[in-house]
Design a protein around this motif. Structure first.
Motif, PDB file in Angstrom:
ATOM      1  N   ASP A  56       4.848   1.288  11.622  1.00 14.59           N
ATOM      2  CA  ASP A  56       3.783   0.757  10.736  1.00 14.59           C
ATOM      3  C   ASP A  56       4.311  -0.168   9.416  1.00 14.59           C
ATOM      4  OD1 ASP A  56       1.655   1.843  12.307  1.00 14.59           O
ATOM      5  OD2 ASP A  56       1.603   3.813  11.016  1.00 14.59           O
ATOM      6  N   ASN A  57       5.331   0.595   9.009  1.00 10.85           N
ATOM      7  CA  ASN A  57       6.060  -0.035   7.833  1.00 10.85           C
ATOM      8  C   ASN A  57       6.814  -1.477   8.149  1.00 10.85           C
ATOM      9  OD1 ASN A  57       6.758  -0.261   5.118  1.00 10.85           O
ATOM     10  ND2 ASN A  57       7.546   1.782   5.436  1.00 10.85           N
ATOM     11  N   ARG A  59       5.926  -3.208  10.910  1.00 11.62           N
ATOM     12  CA  ARG A  59       4.876  -4.099  11.213  1.00 11.62           C
ATOM     13  C   ARG A  59       4.311  -4.878   9.862  1.00 11.62           C
ATOM     14  NH1 ARG A  59      -0.446  -2.070  13.890  1.00 11.62           N
ATOM     15  NH2 ARG A  59      -1.483  -2.357  11.752  1.00 11.62           N
ATOM     16  N   SER A  60       3.960  -4.140   8.945  1.00 12.51           N
ATOM     17  CA  SER A  60       3.505  -4.424   7.622  1.00 12.51           C
ATOM     18  C   SER A  60       4.325  -5.408   7.108  1.00 12.51           C
ATOM     19  CB  SER A  60       2.622  -3.559   6.857  1.00 12.51           C
ATOM     20  OG  SER A  60       3.664  -2.704   6.347  1.00 12.51           O
ATOM     21  N   SER A  61       5.384  -5.242   7.267  1.00 13.54           N
ATOM     22  CA  SER A  61       6.256  -5.954   6.012  1.00 13.54           C
ATOM     23  C   SER A  61       6.803  -7.282   6.989  1.00 13.54           C
ATOM     24  CB  SER A  61       7.628  -4.961   5.667  1.00 13.54           C
ATOM     25  OG  SER A  61       8.342  -4.537   6.819  1.00 13.54           O
ATOM     26  N   ASN A 178      11.703   2.479 -17.835  1.00 20.80           N
ATOM     27  CA  ASN A 178      11.787   1.103 -17.859  1.00 20.80           C
ATOM     28  C   ASN A 178      12.126   0.582 -19.398  1.00 20.80           C
ATOM     29  OD1 ASN A 178      10.467   0.849 -15.370  1.00 20.80           O
ATOM     30  ND2 ASN A 178       8.383   0.150 -16.195  1.00 20.80           N
ATOM     31  N   GLU A 238      14.395  -6.876 -12.638  1.00 18.68           N
ATOM     32  CA  GLU A 238      13.849  -5.937 -11.970  1.00 18.68           C
ATOM     33  C   GLU A 238      14.564  -5.745 -10.610  1.00 18.68           C
ATOM     34  OE1 GLU A 238       9.669  -6.518 -11.133  1.00 18.68           O
ATOM     35  OE2 GLU A 238       9.397  -4.943 -10.206  1.00 18.68           O
ATOM     36  N   ASN A 263      11.594  -5.291 -19.001  1.00 21.28           N
ATOM     37  CA  ASN A 263      10.590  -6.262 -19.375  1.00 21.28           C
ATOM     38  C   ASN A 263      10.999  -7.270 -20.461  1.00 21.28           C
ATOM     39  OD1 ASN A 263       8.076  -4.582 -18.631  1.00 21.28           O
ATOM     40  ND2 ASN A 263       9.029  -3.076 -19.629  1.00 21.28           N
TER      41      ASN A 263
ATOM     42  N   SER B  17      -3.700   3.547   7.041  1.00 19.90           N
ATOM     43  CA  SER B  17      -2.120   3.730   7.159  1.00 19.90           C
ATOM     44  C   SER B  17      -1.637   2.356   7.768  1.00 19.90           C
ATOM     45  CB  SER B  17      -1.970   5.139   7.936  1.00 19.90           C
ATOM     46  OG  SER B  17      -2.416   4.681   9.453  1.00 19.90           O
ATOM     47  N   GLY B  18      -0.400   2.299   7.677  1.00 17.81           N
ATOM     48  CA  GLY B  18       0.184   1.182   8.421  1.00 17.81           C
ATOM     49  C   GLY B  18       0.156   0.097   7.482  1.00 17.81           C
ATOM     50  N   GLU B  19      -0.005  -1.276   8.151  1.00 17.63           N
ATOM     51  CA  GLU B  19      -0.285  -2.488   7.418  1.00 17.63           C
ATOM     52  C   GLU B  19      -0.951  -2.499   6.157  1.00 17.63           C
ATOM     53  OE1 GLU B  19      -0.511  -5.951   9.774  1.00 17.63           O
ATOM     54  OE2 GLU B  19      -0.578  -7.366   8.097  1.00 17.63           O
ATOM     55  N   PRO B  20      -2.156  -2.206   6.165  1.00 16.55           N
ATOM     56  CA  PRO B  20      -3.013  -2.037   4.862  1.00 16.55           C
ATOM     57  C   PRO B  20      -2.433  -1.238   3.747  1.00 16.55           C
ATOM     58  CG  PRO B  20      -4.226  -1.505   6.975  1.00 16.55           C
ATOM     59  CD  PRO B  20      -2.831  -1.551   7.430  1.00 16.55           C
ATOM     60  N   GLN B  22       0.431  -0.575   3.245  1.00 19.36           N
ATOM     61  CA  GLN B  22       1.772  -1.129   2.769  1.00 19.36           C
ATOM     62  C   GLN B  22       1.313  -2.204   1.675  1.00 19.36           C
ATOM     63  OE1 GLN B  22       4.898   0.082   3.079  1.00 19.36           O
ATOM     64  NE2 GLN B  22       5.656  -1.860   1.924  1.00 19.36           N
ATOM     65  N   GLN B  29       2.489  -3.690  -6.869  1.00 25.04           N
ATOM     66  CA  GLN B  29       3.750  -4.127  -7.302  1.00 25.04           C
ATOM     67  C   GLN B  29       3.784  -5.612  -7.797  1.00 25.04           C
ATOM     68  OE1 GLN B  29       7.003  -2.003  -6.956  1.00 25.04           O
ATOM     69  NE2 GLN B  29       7.407  -3.733  -8.593  1.00 25.04           N
ATOM     70  N   SER B  33       4.240  -6.952 -11.755  1.00 27.11           N
ATOM     71  CA  SER B  33       5.341  -7.832 -12.056  1.00 27.11           C
ATOM     72  C   SER B  33       4.550  -9.329 -12.551  1.00 27.11           C
ATOM     73  CB  SER B  33       5.938  -8.349 -10.653  1.00 27.11           C
ATOM     74  OG  SER B  33       6.718  -7.233 -10.020  1.00 27.11           O
ATOM     75  N   LEU B  65       2.017  -1.534 -19.491  1.00 24.84           N
ATOM     76  CA  LEU B  65       2.509  -2.431 -18.686  1.00 24.84           C
ATOM     77  C   LEU B  65       4.087  -2.170 -18.853  1.00 24.84           C
ATOM     78  CD1 LEU B  65       0.484  -5.663 -17.955  1.00 24.84           C
ATOM     79  CD2 LEU B  65       1.072  -3.857 -16.475  1.00 24.84           C
ATOM     80  N   PHE B  68       4.993   1.046 -17.053  1.00 24.57           N
ATOM     81  CA  PHE B  68       4.628   1.356 -15.835  1.00 24.57           C
ATOM     82  C   PHE B  68       5.391   1.207 -14.703  1.00 24.57           C
ATOM     83  CE2 PHE B  68       2.145   0.538 -11.817  1.00 24.57           C
ATOM     84  CZ  PHE B  68       1.138   1.337 -11.954  1.00 24.57           C
ATOM     85  N   GLN B  69       5.462   2.190 -13.809  1.00 19.43           N
ATOM     86  CA  GLN B  69       6.313   2.091 -12.568  1.00 19.43           C
ATOM     87  C   GLN B  69       5.296   2.366 -11.504  1.00 19.43           C
ATOM     88  OE1 GLN B  69       9.494   5.122 -13.046  1.00 19.43           O
ATOM     89  NE2 GLN B  69      10.491   3.466 -14.261  1.00 19.43           N
TER      90      GLN B  69
END
Lengths: 578, 211
Positions: A56-57, A59-61, A178, A238, A263, B17-20, B22, B29, B33, B65, B68-69
């Motif tokens: 899944d990972n 595919r999504s990346s 951070n 970062e 930052n 799960s999966g693409e969504p 991720q 993130q 940023s 902010l 934040f991690q």
């Protein structure tokens, strides 16, 4: 399956699954299949090769790179590596040695594969072709003794190598606290080693970090003896870094990922943009003046706030100072145009001009010549009626400002894109009038909206001379442009009018909320003489000239970036003192 | 200083799960940023991440902010949306500073809730608790097969819809949330709170506003 690219790789020393991966991706992309489909088809044999493949990972990346099949494959291989939970370890300099060693030992191949791809200079031609050449050179290299460890040299006592699964398949990553550019940064000794040991269930007392590669020139240092990180960050970043973790003195190091985020210094992010040159109601971004008027020395400054500069907005604050020379009345006015009103810079300017001129004219008459403390105390609304209650006089000046702004809205002095309303000119207003008495000094104020005025005498006396018009929610206030706010009801007048008689004073201050918000963080603080005194301590050295006041007003206070205006009224120094 | 609290309430049930999921992770993130490059947001916005699957979790408590991690998010289980609503209300009650003589109030918190499902727990109870707190802008985002009418009860006038949960549309959503927080932090610094969808930046084409 037609393995177009893998045909280029006549490389028996590469494990099958790498060749299969490239070949399969190649074939599928050429058939125009989607990543979902690809990942489904490669999963079974990926699993059978002992690689923990997160489909899944993967595919999504996946990233669509159009018709560039080779770039697509390269991207997919990177994703594959990420999804296979392998660590990216030592610097690319040792890549070739690592690659060879691990190639023959059958370790960490996907990781090396990725490092290899990354190390290839994209300018030098097709990455995949470069790789094919590289693999060929490897094939010509004699196989080294498989038992020889190819470890980085800095590791503590020689030990038997740990099982390869221990290093390769354990996923743990650490995020360092951070930091912010310019602020001291510290991670306590051993803290990183302990954190990893706890994740891995190692003994935290025995674990240590043998190496942590911090980015060059970042301003932070890693102390290999203590395991502490200290320093003052000098650039924002970062990054994923790597460290070598030693679980106990008898074990070899393990490389793991560590993320670090610094930052930017908030002050460095503010832009300083000029307002549009073709906008109506042009106004200077800075203004400062100083005067000696009768018994008073006045130092005034006003500057555009960072939040306005960041957007290229005007300075919406304004001020005016006047003096009735026949009677000795000083008139000081500040106004803060509302950020939400598009012509408020003009509203505040009109409000200051109109009220100061009107009050100077009115107070310059003999009726206001004498005024004595007992009279003030006795009067219910101000000094005993000379011509009008002082309270009414100040109120009428504010009302006049309201009508003059209405007049501007009805017949704008400049060409505007569309007919304005009075609310386009929203502004607050603080009027302060002051007169030296035979003994002491008399002050009266009329205020609409936020900001504030007060009078102080060192070392410990201070009296606020305004009630801020705060709403129930943060940030609400009222404006001279709102009819009900300037209405003639006794309650409204009483709320807005205030007067005071003091024997001596060090200074009277009249400020917009760009100053009062950062310097008086609450209503309680505004009533607290200690807060006024500490402001005075800070301010006094800056009052040598209006220019130095202007400089002081550029102070940095998080969350407080509005326009700032401050007028300081000081007793004029007598000639003998000069 | 008056803070602008922002709660991201994210559905992490198995269907995401999966693409969504991720894409959600990347979205958070990306959001952080880019907000870090905005001086007003960097100072003003405080961010919390609450996720819900078979139960609700305060994954990241309200954090400034700079500190934040981005959390690790994974998808599993069913859709305890009611519990998530109660939890975000409890967190806001605990976190958000009310005005007092010695302290200025925080800005009213913003909530961005995203779900691709139908609540599997006591939604009414959670909704009732949620309504007890004072919120600034509350935006609900329906992904794929989410029940829009349910989300409209949380955010009556501010429901948006993503027809697909691929990375492109998720990324568009998080960019829009980023712009909304950025605008709101500018707005509060000039003394004005944003309340509804019509005051937020216009959503990109991937996001449909549900009327």
């Amino acid at each position: 399956m037609s393995n177009l690219l893998s045909e280029k790789f006549v490389t028996p020393s590469l494990p099958d699954f790498i060749r299969n991966l490239v070949g399969t991706l190649d074939a599928m992309h050429r058939e125009g299949k989607y990543h979902g489909k690809i990942s489904k088809e490669i999963k079974p044999w990926m699993d059978s090769s002992g690689v923990n493949f997160d489909r899944d990972n993967f595919r999504s990346s996946a990233v669509e790179l159009g018709n560039d099949v080779e770039a697509q494959i390269q991207q997919d291989v990177k994703n594959f590596v990420t999804c296979s939970k392998y660590w990216i370890s030592s610097p690319t300099a040792s890549l070739e040695a690592d690659f060879k060693a691990d190639l023959y030992q059958g370790k960490n191949l996907p990781m090396l594969f990725l490092k290899f791809l990354e190390s290839c200079n994209p300018e030098s031609g097709s990455t995949l072709r470069t790789m094919a050449d590289f693999v060929k050179t490897l094939e010509q290299t004699p196989e080294p003794n498989a038992a020889a460890p190819v470890e980085p040299p800095q590791i503590s006592p020689p030990a038997s190598p740990p099982p390869s699964t221990h290093t390769a398949n354990t996923q743990f990553s650490i995020a360092l606290r951070n930091g912010t550019v310019g602020k001291p940064y510290e991670i306590e000794p051993s803290a990183i080693a302990r954190a990893i040991a706890n994740q891995r269930k190692d003994d935290p007392e025995k674990a240590r970090i043998s190496h942590l590669q911090l980015p060059d020139g970042c301003g932070l240092q890693f102390n290999e003896q203590t395991g502490a990180v200290t320093g003052i960050p000098i650039k924002a970043l970062e990054e994923q870094l790597h460290l070598d973790y030693v679980p106990s003195p008898n074990e070899t190091s393990i490389t793991c990922k560590v993320s670090l985020l610094i930052n930017p210094d908030p002050a460095s992010l503010w832009k300083d943009l000029p307002p549009p040159a073709d906008a109506p109601y042009q106004k200077d971004l800075l203004d400062d003046k100083e005067y000696t008027l009768g018994d008073f020395r006045i130092i005034a400054a006003s500057r555009r706030g960072r939040s306005h500069a960041n957007k290229g907005d005007f300075r919406d604050d304004d001020f005016a100072v006047g003096y009735a020379d026949s009677t000795g009345w000083l008139v000081v006015v500040v106004a803060d145009g509302a950020g939400s009103a598009k012509y408020s810079r003009k509203g505040s300017q009109i409000a200051c001009m109109v009220t100061s001129e009107r009050l100077v004219a009115a107070l310059n008459t003999p009726e206001y010549q004498t005024i004595s403390p007992p009279q003030i105390e006795q009067a219910e609304g101000g000094p005993v009626k000379p011509r009008k209650w002082l309270k009414e006089l100040l109120h009428e000046a504010a009302l006049d400002a309201h009508y003059k702004i209405q007049g501007e809205a009805d017949q704008p002095s400049e060409t505007l894109p569309e007919p304005p309303t009075i609310r386009n000119y929203d502004t607050t207003l603080i009027i302060l009038v002051m007169k030296k008495l035979e003994r002491g000094c008399f002050t009266a104020t009329f205020s609409i909206g936020d900001g504030g005025a007060g009078i102080l005498d060192t070392p410990d006396y201070a009296e606020p001379l305004t009630h801020a018009d705060g709403g129930e929610h943060a940030g609400q206030t009222t404006f001279v442009t709102i009819s009900s706010t300037v209405s003639n009801t006794p309650e409204n007048l009483d709320k807005r009018f205030k007067m005071s008689t003091t024997m001596d004073f060090t200074a009277a201050l009249v400020m917009t909320d760009g100053i009062t918000d950062p310097k008086f963080p609450s209503d309680a603080a505004f009533s607290d003489p200690a807060c006024w005194q500490s402001l005075w301590q800070e301010l006094e050295p800056a009052l040598v000239s209006s220019k130095s006041l202007l400089d002081w007003m550029n102070f940095f206070s998080p969350g407080n970036h509005d326009d700032r205006t401050l007028i300081a009224i000081l007793p004029a120094t007598t000639p003998s003192e000069e | 200083m008056r803070r602008l609290p922002v709660y991201l309430v994210l559905d992490t049930s198995g269907s995401m799960s999966g693409e969504p999921i991720q894409a959600v992770k990347n979205g958070v993130q990306m959001l952080v940023s880019s907000l870090r490059q905005d001086p007003q947001a960097l100072e003003t916005a405080f961010l919390s991440v609450i996720t819900f699957d078979s139960s609700a979790h305060e994954l990241v408590p309200l954090t400034d902010l700079p500190s934040f991690q981005a959390p690790n998010i994974s998808a599993t289980g069913v859709t305890a949306m009611g519990e998530a609503l109660s939890l975000v209300a409890e967190c806001a009650k605990r976190d958000v500073v009310k005005a007092s003589a010695t302290q200025k109030a925080d800005w009213r918190p913003m909530v961005f809730l995203m779900s691709d499902g139908v609540p599997t727990d006591d939604f009414e109870k959670g909704l009732a608790r949620f309504k007890l707190e004072k919120w600034g802008a509350v935006v609900a985002c329906a992904v794929n097969d989410a029940d829009v009418s349910i989300l409209q009860r949380i955010a009556p006038e501010s429901v948006v819809q993503l027809d697909t949960s691929d990375s492109a549309s998720m990324s568009a959503f998080f960019k829009w949330v980023t712009a909304s927080i950025g605008l709101s932090s500018k707005s509060v610094q000039s003394g004005k709170e944003l309340e509804g969808l019509n005051q937020l930046p216009p959503p990109p084409p991937e996001i449909q506003v549900v009327v």
